[in-house]
Scaffold this motif. Structure first.
Motif, PDB file in Angstrom:
ATOM      1  N   TRP A 192       0.817  -1.228   0.000  1.00 10.81           N
ATOM      2  CA  TRP A 192       0.000   0.000   0.000  1.00 10.81           C
ATOM      3  C   TRP A 192       0.842   1.265   0.000  1.00 10.81           C
ATOM      4  CZ3 TRP A 192      -4.559  -0.755  -1.803  1.00 10.81           C
ATOM      5  CH2 TRP A 192      -5.197  -1.985  -1.599  1.00 10.81           C
ATOM      6  N   ASP A 263      -5.318   3.693   1.663  1.00 11.83           N
ATOM      7  CA  ASP A 263      -5.862   4.454   2.786  1.00 11.83           C
ATOM      8  C   ASP A 263      -5.277   5.880   2.738  1.00 11.83           C
ATOM      9  OD1 ASP A 263      -6.434   5.640   5.200  1.00 11.83           O
ATOM     10  OD2 ASP A 263      -5.799   3.937   6.432  1.00 11.83           O
ATOM     11  N   ASP A 265      -6.075   8.514   4.274  1.00 12.78           N
ATOM     12  CA  ASP A 265      -5.870   9.189   5.569  1.00 12.78           C
ATOM     13  C   ASP A 265      -4.474   8.866   6.106  1.00 12.78           C
ATOM     14  OD1 ASP A 265      -8.350  10.362   5.513  1.00 12.78           O
ATOM     15  OD2 ASP A 265      -9.325   8.709   6.598  1.00 12.78           O
ATOM     16  N   GLU A 266      -4.080   7.604   5.917  1.00  5.11           N
ATOM     17  CA  GLU A 266      -2.725   7.220   6.338  1.00  5.11           C
ATOM     18  C   GLU A 266      -1.696   8.021   5.542  1.00  5.11           C
ATOM     19  OE1 GLU A 266      -1.715   2.951   6.417  1.00  5.11           O
ATOM     20  OE2 GLU A 266       0.263   3.470   5.626  1.00  5.11           O
TER      21      GLU A 266
END
Ligand SMILES: [Fe+2]
Ligand SMILES: [Fe+2]
Length: 313
Positions: A192, A263, A265-266
């Protein structure tokens, strides 16, 4: 030429897919965008030495150590070519380093993740250098000459990095069950963050349009991310590694792999300084800069002595 004529000449150079050189007139915003991008790229090369440098003293064999040393040294070289390219735009490397260590300029989010096993050396070569290649090959055609030329050599070296990573992983997946598990575990952690290396989704990337109009950027973030996924899936299959995305599947209609959203936000947390290793990376860079002060002072004194001798002669 007055400014209107200079601007027209600049526009015609871009439209004709010719290169802008340091001596040419360029809009201030073009110069600022390039300084920001090249500096961020240079900082990424230099900070990127840390996660892998962490393993040099613990390499499992002399051969692996020699390969890893060569790779990490290449990254230092990339940083230097890029700082030199940035200097052609009228900034000083000292000033850029200051901005990095004071947190005013950024580097790639990927280097804020830790390296926990030797499999990470392979996975970083495979995925992180692989993503870097996708991002950087189009930069060889960037409209700014010094940046484009630096990228040609960098890309050749990046492809060595990608291959050394893949070769290490091939050795590991042909080894023991424990080694195969290490490769899978590392892939799970880096997949990711590697997708995030292409930056936010196009809808959330306000500067992309202008950079494409200027010929700095040739493809959008999402186009490059898709290219990376399409390139990587067959490599994962060849390694016998599962990419950690249940949404990953071939879409025959599109002729591309579908995949899930990272993700974001990460991603935002990591680029704004709250990733697992941000503080450590900057502290280490700051320390190295301070410890290198005597080398810079010696180089400066030597340059001054040479210059005064030349002047005397
Ligand atoms: Fe590099
Ligand atoms: Fe690299």
């Amino acid at each position: 030429m007055d400014e209107t004529a200079l601007a027209a000449h600049f526009d015609a150079t871009i439209a004709g897919d010719q290169r802008i050189e340091p001596r040419d007139w360029m809009p201030e915003a073009y110069r600022r965008t390039l300084i920001r991008q090249i500096a961020q790229h240079a900082h990424s090369e230099i900070i990127g030495m840390q996660p892998e440098g962490n393993w040099i003293r613990r390499a499992p064999s002399l051969r692996r150590k020699a390969i890893l040393l060569a790779k990490v040294q290449d990254e230092a070289g990339h940083g230097l070519y890029l700082y030199a390219a940035a200097e052609t735009l009228g900034v000083d490397r000292e000033e850029l380093t200051e901005k990095l260590i004071s947190g005013r300029q950024k580097y790639s989010s990927i280097f804020n993740y830790p390296t926990l096993s030797y499999a990470d050396v392979g996975v970083i070569g495979w995925l992180v250098d692989g993503a870097a290649i996708c991002n950087q090959v189009p930069l060889c055609r960037c409209s700014y000459g010094p940046y484009a030329r630096a990228m040609v050599r960098i890309c050749k070296e990046e492809s060595f990095h990608q291959r050394q990573g893949y070769e290490l992983l091939l050795a590991m997946v042909n080894g023991t069950d424990a080694q195969r598990e290490m490769v899978q575990e590392s892939t799970n952690r880096f997949w990711w963050p590697s997708l995030m290396m292409f930056g936010p989704p196009d809808g959330d990337s306000p500067n992309t349009r202008q950079s494409m109009d200027w010929g700095i950027k040739r493809h959008t973030n999402d186009e490059l991310r898709q290219r990376f996924v399409d390139m990587t899936v067959p490599q994962a299959e060849a390694l016998g590694v599962t990419l950690p995305d249940p949404g990953l599947r071939w879409n025959a209609e599109r002729g591309h792999y579908d995949f899930s959203e990272p993700d974001w936000d990460e991603f935002k947390a990591v680029i704004s300084g709250s990733g697992p290793c941000n503080a450590q990376r900057l502290a280490q860079r700051r320390r190295a800069h301070e410890e290198g002060a005597w080398v810079r002072a010696a180089a400066q004194a030597y340059a001054e002595k040479q210059a005064s001798r030349t002047a005397a002669a």
